[in-house]
Design an enzyme around this catalytic site. Structure first.
Site, short mmCIF file in Angstrom:
data_model
loop_
_atom_site.label_atom_id
_atom_site.label_comp_id
_atom_site.label_asym_id
_atom_site.label_seq_id
_atom_site.Cartn_x
_atom_site.Cartn_y
_atom_site.Cartn_z
CG PHE C 121 -2.31 0.28 1.00
CD1 PHE C 121 -3.04 -0.50 0.12
CD2 PHE C 121 -2.95 1.33 1.64
CE1 PHE C 121 -4.38 -0.24 -0.11
CE2 PHE C 121 -4.30 1.60 1.41
CZ PHE C 121 -5.01 0.81 0.54
CD GLN C 234 -5.60 10.63 4.15
OE1 GLN C 234 -6.36 9.72 4.43
NE2 GLN C 234 -4.29 10.50 4.20
CG HIS C 236 -8.84 8.94 -0.86
ND1 HIS C 236 -8.67 8.62 -2.18
CD2 HIS C 236 -8.45 7.86 -0.16
CE1 HIS C 236 -8.19 7.38 -2.26
NE2 HIS C 236 -8.05 6.90 -1.05
CG LEU C 250 -12.37 6.11 -1.13
CD1 LEU C 250 -11.95 7.53 -0.81
CD2 LEU C 250 -11.96 5.18 -0.03
CD GLU C 253 -3.20 4.70 -1.44
OE1 GLU C 253 -3.86 5.36 -0.63
OE2 GLU C 253 -2.01 4.41 -1.27
NE ARG C 314 -4.89 7.26 1.00
CZ ARG C 314 -5.64 6.56 1.83
NH1 ARG C 314 -6.17 7.14 2.88
NH2 ARG C 314 -5.87 5.29 1.61
CG HIS C 379 -10.69 9.42 3.04
ND1 HIS C 379 -11.78 8.61 2.83
CD2 HIS C 379 -9.67 8.59 3.35
CE1 HIS C 379 -11.42 7.34 3.01
NE2 HIS C 379 -10.15 7.30 3.34
NE ARG C 414 -6.40 7.40 7.54
CZ ARG C 414 -6.88 6.38 6.81
NH1 ARG C 414 -6.48 5.16 7.04
NH2 ARG C 414 -7.75 6.62 5.87
C1 LIG Z 1 -14.73 4.80 2.31
C2 LIG Z 1 -13.69 4.66 3.35
C3 LIG Z 1 -12.68 3.71 3.20
C4 LIG Z 1 -11.69 3.55 4.17
N1 LIG Z 1 -10.74 2.59 3.99
C5 LIG Z 1 -9.78 2.40 4.97
C6 LIG Z 1 -8.81 1.37 4.84
O1 LIG Z 1 -8.79 0.63 3.87
N2 LIG Z 1 -7.91 1.19 5.82
C7 LIG Z 1 -7.92 1.99 6.92
O2 LIG Z 1 -7.08 1.76 7.79
N3 LIG Z 1 -8.83 2.97 7.08
C8 LIG Z 1 -9.76 3.20 6.12
N4 LIG Z 1 -10.69 4.21 6.28
C9 LIG Z 1 -10.72 4.99 7.50
C10 LIG Z 1 -11.36 4.20 8.63
O3 LIG Z 1 -12.37 3.38 8.13
C11 LIG Z 1 -11.99 5.07 9.67
O4 LIG Z 1 -11.13 6.06 10.01
C12 LIG Z 1 -12.30 4.26 10.90
O5 LIG Z 1 -13.19 3.24 10.57
C13 LIG Z 1 -12.88 5.07 12.02
O6 LIG Z 1 -13.27 4.17 13.06
P1 LIG Z 1 -13.78 4.67 14.45
O7 LIG Z 1 -13.98 3.45 15.28
O8 LIG Z 1 -12.91 5.73 14.96
O9 LIG Z 1 -15.16 5.33 14.12
P2 LIG Z 1 -16.42 4.81 13.31
O10 LIG Z 1 -16.26 3.44 12.82
O11 LIG Z 1 -16.78 5.83 12.33
O12 LIG Z 1 -17.52 4.80 14.40
C14 LIG Z 1 -18.07 5.98 14.91
C15 LIG Z 1 -19.16 5.60 15.83
O13 LIG Z 1 -19.52 6.67 16.64
C16 LIG Z 1 -20.90 6.78 16.72
N5 LIG Z 1 -21.24 8.15 17.04
C17 LIG Z 1 -20.83 9.27 16.43
N6 LIG Z 1 -21.37 10.33 17.03
C18 LIG Z 1 -22.12 9.87 18.06
C19 LIG Z 1 -22.95 10.48 19.04
N7 LIG Z 1 -23.11 11.79 19.10
N8 LIG Z 1 -23.61 9.69 19.90
C20 LIG Z 1 -23.49 8.36 19.86
N9 LIG Z 1 -22.72 7.74 18.96
C21 LIG Z 1 -22.05 8.49 18.06
C22 LIG Z 1 -21.37 6.32 15.40
O14 LIG Z 1 -22.69 5.91 15.42
C23 LIG Z 1 -20.41 5.17 15.13
O15 LIG Z 1 -20.90 4.00 15.72
C24 LIG Z 1 -11.69 4.38 5.30
C25 LIG Z 1 -12.71 5.33 5.46
C26 LIG Z 1 -13.69 5.48 4.51
C27 LIG Z 1 -14.75 6.50 4.72
#
Ligand SMILES: Cc1cc2nc3c(=O)[nH]c(=O)nc-3n(C[C@H](O)[C@H](O)[C@H](O)COP(=O)(O)OP(=O)(O)OC[C@H]3O[C@@H](n4cnc5c(N)ncnc54)[C@H](O)[C@@H]3O)c2cc1C
Ligand code: SF4
Ligand code: SF4
Ligand code: FES
Ligand code: FES
Lengths: 329, 253, 623
Positions: C121, C234, C236, C250, C253, C314, C379, C414
């Site tokens: 990657f 970031q 993308h 998206l 990559e 990126r 992103h 990142r």
């Molecule tokens: C399309 C896409 C592809 C990606 N691909 C990759 C990849 O290949 N590899 C990689 O490492 N990263 C990737 N990323 C980034 C990565 O997926 C995210 O940064 C990561 O999943 C974030 O995880 P998290 O647990 O921090 O939050 P999230 O998984 O976003 O969870 C947030 C949680 O908080 C809750 N929440 C938010 N606000 C509140 C509130 N006020 N009250 C109660 N609950 C709330 C939501 O309901 C949710 O459950 C990608 C992102 C996207 C968008």
């Protein structure tokens, strides 16, 4: 001020006791979480497409082919075999041909054996889908209301018997061997018949054929009926080898192929059956049609409506002495 | 936003209502190129009905939130292109019919989570070796593509028409159990559960679940039927029962 | 005051993505009663959308890999603005966390010898990303979700937290409403873990969902926590630009990793022009060399050819595309063309199945036949809540954070795949941190009734108004403002204008009016989320204004170079009365033994913004 918590998704709980008399119980209270779908009458839907077309077509196809099969098996016992003109064509409905002396004349010998292919198809996962949909309207089409509220799926008699499908599969595999012998026979013509059937050919063949005819030899040839029987058995083979139960038995039951004894070959076999299985519905229809077609052709020849064409002869390639052939016949 | 304007309009008949009843309300929406039903719903929210209730997250058919019934067929709204429907005819959008309605297009799908909790979790076999081949897991990876849209649960007539949530876990959870049962080193036994709790015998393999699955999981052929065969091994195959009684062997070998 | 439901837990985890689930599992395993709260249904969090993989130096494919290299890659990728300790913990613990996922039932793709397969990657020196086709995030969230519910977590789904409460400076609980009914819930607890993800919905063109409204950052900010690195957002480089409905979606990559070529409207392969001089030697010199590299990737062999210029970092690729379009060389719909159609169709379909379907179904484009149109899309938020690397503790007692909502690991930019590993590594640590804190606390702190009442009144206020606009209009205006003035390229004038606009938007947001009932009313939900988006938007803008240099994802047209002095500080945002305060705070000093890694490798210095990667590294599929 606080009120009782209601909506949280709490920790895992053990399922409640099993329901009475083999009826499963998920632990949900009956009637809980009900939606609008259960209140819809038969045929109710917002679908605007011709959702009724497929079930109707399917029903029509099944009625025609099964109707024909019934006619052929029960009423058409007189013309199940064609033994003239050097041919030996046996209708697949009557194979293996067993005709014990005690069988009354009015009873078709097909009855003795037909329970196996019939049971095989009746318990086949694909045909189950087809008749549940087309004949039981359970459901007639996806997201369309149903005629009855009551339903017990396959958990009660007689539908519980669907679980015996694999035994019909075993029978079907045995039948396949016999049916392939029939195919071989359908490709072996006897010489005198050749002389009688196609004088023009005989005269063209001249001396050689005449000598053969005199010796009563057998040889390889292709008639219209041979192809129909080959087609029928070929389709039956694909249908049988694509069976879901077979797929399970040859390897599907394993959790880890690479850990199991002979895992490699079993995975390979399973993969092949899986590919065939992907077209199981197609084989189900084609084989049903092909069997009926083969029977039809044999019957028509036997009645004398159709004159079975000889498409090729290979008398130089295979001249069989009577002895070896008698083993087959 | 007007870059993709087509000058065309489409009428969406959206169900508005709650447990106490409701009706379809017609909204006329300007069509942009490539618009999906969810875009149209968002347009309605922004311009006509800010309180129109709908679930969505990814808008890319990855999260399984935006399940509804579009022209009577269970589908993801973010995957249903407006130009795939006959032009000039209204499009109906209704909530899923297997679950109790909350409001408008939102239904209460918590029953599914309740069922999920009852499935015995992944349990590695004692002293299992954590090595296996890709060919061992291809099968299971198909099941794990499930995005829990619950469209299969919605369309399954056992749940939808016959309302047997007290006897049948539904295709989604048969898929999940298949993923666990066929895991190369899982050691838990869910076969009795399949028969007595999940009610696999109630599935009559009519394949509506497979027809609607947006992930293209061959639910009936690859998950349910193989599981039914495993239940047969255990409960309905007399020869195997005798064999096990004599040899003390377990099934699945 | 209306009746409300109340729950008491030791630890409340806000957010059920990868980080939230992992934190909750850990805290619960340590014997705490845990409440897991999320805005959507369980399993729908952003993590489910991640495709490409999870970075961990397992060294299954490239045996040379080790945590040191992963650490170096992460630091270089982040322009050395990362917290060194977080980068170290992350690199050291990621492999265990990945194995742990497998032990919970996750099924990663396999190597021929039956171990977890890893793919290359952008920015990662070795093949490092454990993956499951192009749905790694789904596998991860499903695995954790099932583990969590069987471990006895109480899950509150479709329940939005609107405020945290403190008692004498300590976290005491939170207020939430059920989205379904609109009724309030009070959570009393000893510790809160914020794992709410990012802020992308403040922008119009984004790969993020409606959930990414910066709730966690705003909640923490409101109770006095410090936010850092908020200027590093970031973009993308490759999001869809057409049709309008999918703008921002998206494009992984992996397309470039599989040989995707970027061209402008004139057919020029422009990426060569944009390679930073310092790193030019890492990329192919011409088309022929790029092709040789690609052939080697396809055949799975090593090569001395260097990677194609499209595989630059990126931030760099995003800027390049943006510039091409801005200067009039964009495609008809305002993007660059990304071409993979010259590769055999079968390979494209096999390697990029979801991209193939995404374009086929949503854009009527067959990517095996025609190039895609792509442009930058908002992103990922590198910045967020400042946390202690070892415990995930924020600067408020009882408050913890992890995942995208926290800051420090990624610095100024990142690397792909480093987020999923971030979630499990620091999710676990924050869960453990919160559990230890909660256990050490004798009694649950108290929440004053009038604080609850004040907050419920505030949340319900939009229903009371008889006039006022719909929140959708304000949201659109906010997105317009952020897209235009606080996008990829920033200048002081724009940023100041944005601050002005944000002020008026805040007023408009305060005056929105909601129609209908409290039951599942998205307009009302948006009204609440708007407040948070405005807070984080202001933080982004203010921090961006203060960082008068271009570093990583943050590019200032008026300050195009790196400023070494600014390379030693984080911009820290705090609440000062009602006003927002931004000030530089010193970056922690890396210990000598870690510094030595860079001297020995001689691969980069503090001034080198991008990550190095040898010629053999290929970006795998997905983002
Ligand atoms: C399309 C896409 C592809 C990606 N691909 C990759 C990849 O290949 N590899 C990689 O490492 N990263 C990737 N990323 C980034 C990565 O997926 C995210 O940064 C990561 O999943 C974030 O995880 P998290 O647990 O921090 O939050 P999230 O998984 O976003 O969870 C947030 C949680 O908080 C809750 N929440 C938010 N606000 C509140 C509130 N006020 N009250 C109660 N609950 C709330 C939501 O309901 C949710 O459950 C990608 C992102 C996207 C968008
Ligand atoms: S195949 Fe079985 S599970 Fe699927 S919809 Fe039909 S009855 Fe339901
Ligand atoms: S199996 Fe398919 S239809 Fe059913 S919930 Fe999963 S993704 Fe949806
Ligand atoms: S499933 Fe059709 S023959 Fe066995
Ligand atoms: S919004 Fe995620 S599946 Fe439609």
């Amino acid at each position: 001020m606080p009120v009782a918590p209601q909506r949280k998704l709490s920790a895992a709980s053990a399922p409640t006791a099993v329901g009475a008399r083999g009826v499963p119980a998920t632990g949900t209270a009956p009637g809980a979480w009900s939606g609008a779908g259960s209140r819809q009458g038969f045929g109710a839907t917002e679908r605007g497409d011709a959702w009724w077309f497929k079930p109707v077509l399917q029903a029509a196809g099944l009625i025609v082919l099964i109707g024909y099969a019934n006619y052929a098996a029960f009423l058409g016992a007189a013309h199940y075999r064609y033994l003239e003109n050097g041919r030996d064509y046996l209708s697949p409905f009557y194979s293996p041909y067993i005709h014990p002396a005690w069988l009354p004349v009015w009873l078709s010998p097909a009855l003795l054996i037909l329970v196996f292919p019939l049971g095989f198809r009746a318990t086949c996962y694909y045909y189950r889908k087809a008749y549940y949909r087309s004949f039981f309207a359970d459901p007639i089409a996806c997201a369309v209301g149903e005629p009855r509220q009551a339903y017990c799926g396959e958990v009660k008699f007689p539908f519980l018997l669907q679980n015996l499908h694999r035994y019909f599969l075993y029978a079907a595999l045995v039948f396949l061997v016999i049916l392939w012998i029939d195919v071989v026979k359908a490709f072996i013509f006897s010489a005198p018949a050749l002389a009688a059937a196609a004088p023009a050919v005989t005269s063209a063949l001249g001396l050689h054929a005449a000598r053969e005819a005199a010796s009563g030899g057998h040889y390889l040839a292709i008639g219209g009926g041979s192809l129909a029987i080959l087609f029928s058995t070929g389709m039956l083979t694909l249908y049988t080898l694509s069976c879901h139960s077979l797929r399970h038995l040859v390897g599907g039951k394993l959790d880890c192929f690479s850990c199991a004894a002979a895992g490699g070959p079993r995975h390979k076999t399973w993969s092949i059956v899986t590919v065939l299985n992907g077209h199981h519905m197609a084989w189900a229809w084609w084989s049903l049609f092909a069997v009926c077609f083969a029977d039809f052709l044999v019957r028509m020849c036997s009645i004398g409506v159709i004159h079975d064409p000889t498409l090729a002869t290979f008398r130089h390639l295979l001249e069989m002495p009577n002895r070896s052939l008698s083993l087959l016949r | 936003m007007n870059a993709g304007a087509t000058g065309r309009e489409v009428v969406l008949r959206v169900y508005r209502g709650d447990a106490n009843g409701g009706e379809e309300v017609a909204y006329t929406v300007p069509v942009e190129t490539g618009m999906v039903v969810l875009d149209a719903i968002h347009w309605i929210q922004a311009h006509r009905a800010p309180d129109l209730a709908v679930r969505w997250n990814c808008k890319a058919a990855k999260c399984g939130s935006c399940s509804a019934e579009v022209n009577g067929k269970p589908a993801l709204m973010c995957k249903s292109r407006l130009d795939h429907f006959p032009e000039g005819q209204p499009i109906t959008v209704r909530p899923m019919k297997t679950f109790p309605i909350v409001r408008d297009l939102v239904t209460d799908v918590k029953w599914n989570y309740e069922i999920n909790k009852r499935i015995a979790p992944f349990q590695p076999r004692a002293n299992a070796e954590w090595r296996w081949q890709q060919s061992d897991i291809d099968r299971v990876q198909e099941f794990r593509k499930c995005i829990e849209c619950f469209l299969c649960q919605d369309v399954c007539h056992v749940l939808r028409s016959h309302e047997l949530k007290h006897q049948f876990a539904g295709p989604r959870f048969l898929v999940r159990i298949a993923g666990l049962e066929m895991h190369p080193i899982d050691g838990a036994d869910r076969v009795p559960f399949l028969k007595d709790t999940a009610g696999i015998g109630l599935c009559n393999i009519t394949k509506c679940c497979t027809e609607v699955c947006p992930e293209g999981i061959t639910i009936t052929d690859n998950a349910i039927i193989p599981l039914k065969e495993r239940v047969v091994d255990r409960y309905y195959d007399p020869v195997q029962r005798v064999w096990r009684a004599i040899t003390g062997a377990k099934d699945g070998t | 005051m209306e009746k409300f439901e109340a729950h008491e837990h030791d630890v409340i985890v806000i957010g059920a993505g990868g980080a939230g689930l992992r934190a909750a599992i850990e805290a619960s395993a340590m014997g705490c009663s845990v409440g897991l709260v999320c805005k959507s249904l369980l399993g729908k969090a952003h993590t489910v959308m991640a495709e490409g993989g999870i970075a961990a130096a397992l060294a299954h494919v490239d045996p040379q890999d080790g945590w040191q290299t992963h650490f170096q890659d992460t630091m270089k990728g982040g322009s050395f603005l990362n917290h060194w300790r977080m980068a170290q913990i992350h690199a050291q613990e990621a492999p265990d966390r990945v194995r742990e996922l497998e032990q919970c039932g996750a099924l990663f793709d396999r190597t021929p010898d039956g171990r977890i397969l890893q793919r290359a990657f952008g920015g990662h020196t070795w093949k490092r990303l454990a993956h499951v086709g192009d749905r790694t995030g789904l596998e991860m969230i499903r695995t954790l979700q099932d583990r969590g519910v069987h471990q006895g977590l109480d899950v509150y789904m479709e329940c939005t937290i609107t405020r945290l409460f403190t008692d004498g400076g300590r976290i005491a609980g939170a207020l939430a409403y059920w989205r379904e009914t609109g009724r309030f819930v009070v959570f009393r607890c000893k510790a809160v873990v914020i794992v709410t993800g990012g802020v992308g919905k403040a922008y119009r063109v984004t790969s993020n969902s409606w959930e990414y409204t910066g709730d966690g950052q705003a909640l923490a900010y409101d109770v006095g926590a410090e936010l850092i690195d908020m200027e590093f957002l970031q973009f993308h480089p490759t999001g869809m630009v057409w049709p309008p409905g999918v703008m921002g979606l998206l494009v992984t990559e992996g397309v470039r990793g599989e040989g995707g070529i970027l061209r402008n409207a004139q057919g020029e392969r422009f990426m060569w022009k944009y390679l930073p001089e310092a790193r030019r030697h890492e990329y192919a010199a011409d088309e022929a060399e790029a092709r040789r590299w690609l052939d080697a990737v396809v055949e799975g062999r090593q090569t001395d050819a260097r990677r194609p210029p499209e595989l630059s970092t990126r931030d760099n690729v995003a800027r390049a595309i943006y510039t091409e379009v801005k200067e009039g060389r964009g495609t008809p719909h305002g993007g660059a063309s990304l071409d993979i159609s010259y590769m055999p169709a079968e390979r494209v379909k096999k390697k990029l199945p979801s991209m193939y379907h995404q374009f086929m179904e949503l854009a009527d484009v067959d990517i095996t036949q025609t190039p895609m149109e792509v442009g930058p899309t908002t992103h990922y938020m590198m910045g967020g809540i400042r946390v202690d690397p070892d415990t995930g503790a924020a600067t408020v007692p009882g408050l913890f954070a992890a995942g995208e909502a926290s800051a420090g690991l990624h610095g100024a930019n990142r690397l792909g795949g480093n987020s999923l590993s971030d979630l499990v590594v620091f999710g676990r640590r924050a869960g453990a941190g919160a559990a230890s804190y909660a256990r050490a606390l004798a009694a649950t702190p108290h929440i004053a009734d009038d604080a609850i009442e004040a907050e419920t009144r505030d949340v319900l206020a939009p229903f009371e108004r008889t006039s006022g606009e719909s929140p959708y209009g304000v949201h659109q205006a906010l997105q317009e403002c952020m897209d235009t003035f606080v996008g990829i390229f920033r200048v002081a004038g724009d940023l100041e204008r944005a601050l002005g606009t944000l002020e008026t938007l805040k007023q408009r947001a305060r005056d929105v009016r909601i129609e209908g009932s409290r039951m599942y009313n998205p307009g009302w939900h948006l009204a609440r989320d708007l407040r948070n988006m405005l807070t984080v938007s202001e933080a982004i803008t203010r921090a961006a204004l203060l960082r008068t240099e271009s570093r990583g994802a943050h590019s200032r047209l008026d300050h195009p170079g790196l400023d070494p002095a600014l390379g030693r500080v984080n911009m820290c945002v705090t609440k000062d009365g009602e006003a927002m305060k931004v000030a530089p705070t010193p970056l922690p000093e890396m210990p000598a033994e870690l510094k030595a890694l860079f001297d020995a490798g001689a691969a980069g210095t503090a001034a080198a913004p991008a990550a190095a990667a040898p010629a053999t590294a290929a970006a795998g599929k997905a983002s």
